[in-house]
Design a protein around this motif. Structure first.
Motif, PDB file in Angstrom:
ATOM      1  N   ILE A  69      47.927  46.230  37.542  1.00 44.94           N
ATOM      2  CA  ILE A  69      48.096  47.641  37.161  1.00 44.94           C
ATOM      3  C   ILE A  69      49.026  47.637  35.954  1.00 44.94           C
ATOM      4  O   ILE A  69      50.209  47.311  36.081  1.00 44.94           O
ATOM      5  CB  ILE A  69      48.734  48.481  38.294  1.00 44.94           C
ATOM      6  N   VAL A  79      44.668  34.028  40.169  1.00 41.54           N
ATOM      7  CA  VAL A  79      45.654  33.881  39.101  1.00 41.54           C
ATOM      8  C   VAL A  79      46.868  34.720  39.492  1.00 41.54           C
ATOM      9  O   VAL A  79      46.788  35.949  39.577  1.00 41.54           O
ATOM     10  CB  VAL A  79      45.089  34.315  37.724  1.00 41.54           C
ATOM     11  N   GLY A  80      47.979  34.055  39.782  1.00 42.19           N
ATOM     12  CA  GLY A  80      49.194  34.724  40.288  1.00 42.19           C
ATOM     13  C   GLY A  80      49.556  34.154  41.646  1.00 42.19           C
ATOM     14  O   GLY A  80      48.665  33.898  42.460  1.00 42.19           O
ATOM     15  N   SER A 139      52.428  35.405  43.658  1.00 43.45           N
ATOM     16  CA  SER A 139      53.528  36.173  44.253  1.00 43.45           C
ATOM     17  C   SER A 139      53.401  36.173  45.777  1.00 43.45           C
ATOM     18  O   SER A 139      52.330  35.902  46.333  1.00 43.45           O
ATOM     19  CB  SER A 139      53.519  37.617  43.741  1.00 43.45           C
ATOM     20  N   VAL A 166      50.934  39.202  46.828  1.00 42.25           N
ATOM     21  CA  VAL A 166      49.506  39.170  46.480  1.00 42.25           C
ATOM     22  C   VAL A 166      48.956  37.733  46.453  1.00 42.25           C
ATOM     23  O   VAL A 166      48.170  37.346  47.324  1.00 42.25           O
ATOM     24  CB  VAL A 166      49.193  39.874  45.132  1.00 42.25           C
ATOM     25  N   HIS A 197      48.881  29.857  37.854  1.00 40.69           N
ATOM     26  CA  HIS A 197      50.131  30.585  37.588  1.00 40.69           C
ATOM     27  C   HIS A 197      50.555  30.331  36.151  1.00 40.69           C
ATOM     28  O   HIS A 197      49.781  29.741  35.376  1.00 40.69           O
ATOM     29  CB  HIS A 197      51.209  30.176  38.595  1.00 40.69           C
TER      30      HIS A 197
HETATM   31  P1  NDP Z   1      54.456  39.140  40.064  1.00 37.82           P
HETATM   32  O1  NDP Z   1      55.091  39.471  38.756  1.00 37.82           O
HETATM   33  O2  NDP Z   1      55.298  38.968  41.274  1.00 37.82           O
HETATM   34  O3  NDP Z   1      53.587  37.798  39.877  1.00 37.82           O
HETATM   35  C1  NDP Z   1      52.825  37.578  38.733  1.00 37.82           C
HETATM   36  C2  NDP Z   1      52.201  36.194  38.808  1.00 37.82           C
HETATM   37  O4  NDP Z   1      51.454  36.005  37.620  1.00 37.82           O
HETATM   38  C3  NDP Z   1      53.217  35.064  38.904  1.00 37.82           C
HETATM   39  O5  NDP Z   1      52.842  34.153  39.894  1.00 37.82           O
HETATM   40  C4  NDP Z   1      53.173  34.421  37.516  1.00 37.82           C
HETATM   41  O6  NDP Z   1      53.355  33.029  37.518  1.00 37.82           O
HETATM   42  C5  NDP Z   1      51.744  34.718  37.098  1.00 37.82           C
HETATM   43  N1  NDP Z   1      51.624  34.702  35.645  1.00 37.82           N
HETATM   44  C6  NDP Z   1      52.408  35.310  34.726  1.00 37.82           C
HETATM   45  N2  NDP Z   1      51.966  35.051  33.480  1.00 37.82           N
HETATM   46  C7  NDP Z   1      50.887  34.255  33.616  1.00 37.82           C
HETATM   47  C8  NDP Z   1      50.013  33.644  32.696  1.00 37.82           C
HETATM   48  N3  NDP Z   1      50.145  33.798  31.382  1.00 37.82           N
HETATM   49  N4  NDP Z   1      49.008  32.875  33.173  1.00 37.82           N
HETATM   50  C9  NDP Z   1      48.849  32.691  34.492  1.00 37.82           C
HETATM   51  N5  NDP Z   1      49.654  33.264  35.425  1.00 37.82           N
HETATM   52  C10 NDP Z   1      50.659  34.035  34.986  1.00 37.82           C
HETATM   53  O7  NDP Z   1      53.345  40.252  40.283  1.00 37.82           O
HETATM   54  P2  NDP Z   1      52.618  40.835  41.608  1.00 37.82           P
HETATM   55  O8  NDP Z   1      51.844  39.766  42.283  1.00 37.82           O
HETATM   56  O9  NDP Z   1      53.565  41.637  42.384  1.00 37.82           O
HETATM   57  O10 NDP Z   1      51.609  41.841  40.906  1.00 37.82           O
HETATM   58  C11 NDP Z   1      50.636  41.423  39.979  1.00 37.82           C
HETATM   59  C12 NDP Z   1      49.939  42.643  39.407  1.00 37.82           C
HETATM   60  O11 NDP Z   1      49.263  43.306  40.457  1.00 37.82           O
HETATM   61  C13 NDP Z   1      50.881  43.682  38.807  1.00 37.82           C
HETATM   62  O12 NDP Z   1      50.212  44.311  37.706  1.00 37.82           O
HETATM   63  C14 NDP Z   1      51.062  44.695  39.911  1.00 37.82           C
HETATM   64  O13 NDP Z   1      51.350  45.986  39.424  1.00 37.82           O
HETATM   65  C15 NDP Z   1      49.699  44.649  40.554  1.00 37.82           C
HETATM   66  N6  NDP Z   1      49.690  45.038  41.963  1.00 37.82           N
HETATM   67  C16 NDP Z   1      48.735  45.924  42.356  1.00 37.82           C
HETATM   68  C17 NDP Z   1      48.647  46.319  43.655  1.00 37.82           C
HETATM   69  C18 NDP Z   1      47.587  47.268  44.035  1.00 37.82           C
HETATM   70  O14 NDP Z   1      47.675  47.890  45.068  1.00 37.82           O
HETATM   71  N7  NDP Z   1      46.516  47.398  43.246  1.00 37.82           N
HETATM   72  C19 NDP Z   1      49.593  45.845  44.673  1.00 37.82           C
HETATM   73  C20 NDP Z   1      50.512  44.844  44.184  1.00 37.82           C
HETATM   74  C21 NDP Z   1      50.557  44.472  42.866  1.00 37.82           C
HETATM   75  P3  NDP Z   1      54.769  32.322  37.887  1.00 37.82           P
HETATM   76  O15 NDP Z   1      54.843  32.378  39.387  1.00 37.82           O
HETATM   77  O16 NDP Z   1      54.605  30.939  37.362  1.00 37.82           O
HETATM   78  O17 NDP Z   1      55.831  33.124  37.209  1.00 37.82           O
END
Ligand code: NDP
Length: 286
Positions: A233, A166-167, A169, A172, A191
């Motif tokens: 996070i 789910v996601g 980016s 990730v 997503h």
């Molecule tokens: P982004 O904000 O870049 O991406 C978030 C993704 O979630 C997008 O693809 C978005 O979809 C999707 N999304 C948002 N809302 C929904 C929903 N309601 N249902 C389904 N999908 C949804 O975030 P990152 O990938 O950079 O990070 C994600 C999380 O992971 C954050 O909390 C970040 O802090 C954490 N993180 C942790 C790391 C670690 O080392 N533990 C490293 C990197 C990140 P859409 O593309 O359609 O907008």
């Protein structure tokens, strides 16, 4: 259910200890693994991340070069420094801590780092290598998740499993999907526009939540016995650190789950350290 809590602190510790041993052997041959870390500005979270990366270098026995530049550093100055580090034979990896101040184009900076020193795995050459199955640096968080699955769940085989990420980016979700494909999982990427997310997630043997929304994955998204990896996070309303998964209820039905903090988080730095070692080996042989 006897749910396994996958401990990222222990597994990242194992990886760092393995690297420490291998690094000592390299040192005997006169090779010092070197990571250059660049921080622009004084963002407190970035300062903590950079400090932790330097500490990990110290622990393993790498040399770290630190460049702490003021907030008003120009894009040109930063690109010049990267160019200089690209050309230095004694530097194996270059890491520019993101986010950068708004006047600097992060894409330009990512492209400026030589792909053979791009230990974050963000350069399109490395992303492309992952896509076509060539050797290259893999983004650290997804690479760490593969290690959690391989080392953290006894006897677990990713091959053939249904995996829902789910996601989507670039750092990730997308590289995670490519890595799971490389491990022969059947992969779905969900997503914000995905319809019936609960249903989609319920098909999964492995759910990887990388959204950034506290507690959005509930027990209604999880098939009993699934393995659940929580990348999120977030801060909950009471100010505590929490993931994207409702840990209390999901841990009752999952076969294995990562906590937040202490799950995926510690793996990211461990895999950065892994990439630095690989960079040094590559440079030694080139
Ligand atoms: P982004 O904000 O870049 O991406 C978030 C993704 O979630 C997008 O693809 C978005 O979809 C999707 N999304 C948002 N809302 C929904 C929903 N309601 N249902 C389904 N999908 C949804 O975030 P990152 O990938 O950079 O990070 C994600 C999380 O992971 C954050 O909390 C970040 O802090 C954490 N993180 C942790 C790391 C670690 O080392 N533990 C490293 C990197 C990140 P859409 O593309 O359609 O907008």
């Amino acid at each position: 259910m006897n749910t396994k809590i996958i401990d990222g602190k222990i597994i990242s510790g194992q990886i760092k200890d393995e690297l420490k041993e291998k690094t000592a052997l390299l040192k005997e041959k006169g090779i010092e693994v070197t990571l250059a870390v660049i921080l622009v500005g004084a963002d407190p979270a970035s300062q903590v991340y950079v400090r932790n990366k330097k500490r990990a270098c110290e622990y393993i026995g790498y040399r770290s070069l630190s460049y702490e530049l003021p907030e008003d550093t120009s894009e040109e100055e930063l690109l010049k420094l990267i160019d200089e580090l690209n050309g230095r034979k004694d530097v194996d990896g270059i890491l520019v801590q993101m986010p950068l101040p708004k006047h600097i184009d992060e894409k330009k900076v990512t492209l400026a780092i030589s792909p053979d020193k791009d230990v974050d795995g963000f350069h399109p050459m490395n992303v492309g290598a992952l896509c076509v199955g060539d050797k290259g640096f893999v983004s650290c968080t997804p690479a760490g998740i593969i290690q959690l699955l391989k080392r953290g769940v006894d006897g677990f085989d990713i091959s053939g499993k249904e995996c829902v990420i789910v996601g989507r980016s670039n750092i990730v979700g997308k590289p995670m999907a490519l890595l799971m494909l490389r491990e022969n999982a059947t992969v779905t990427i969900a997503h914000s526009r995905t319809k019936n997310l609960e249903e989609v997630c319920k098909r999964a043997d492995i759910i990887i939540a990388a959204v950034g929304k506290a507690g959005m994955i509930t027990k209604d998204h999880v098939k009993p016995g699934a393995v659940v990896i929580d990348v999120g996070i977030n801060r909950s309303e009471d100010g505590k650190l929490c993931g994207d998964v409702k840990f209390d209820e999901v841990s009752e039905i999952a076969s294995a789950i990562t906590p937040v903090p202490g799950g995926v988080g510690p793996m990211t730095i461990a895999m950065l350290m892994y990439n630095c070692y690989e960079a040094a080996i590559m440079h030694m042989n080139s």
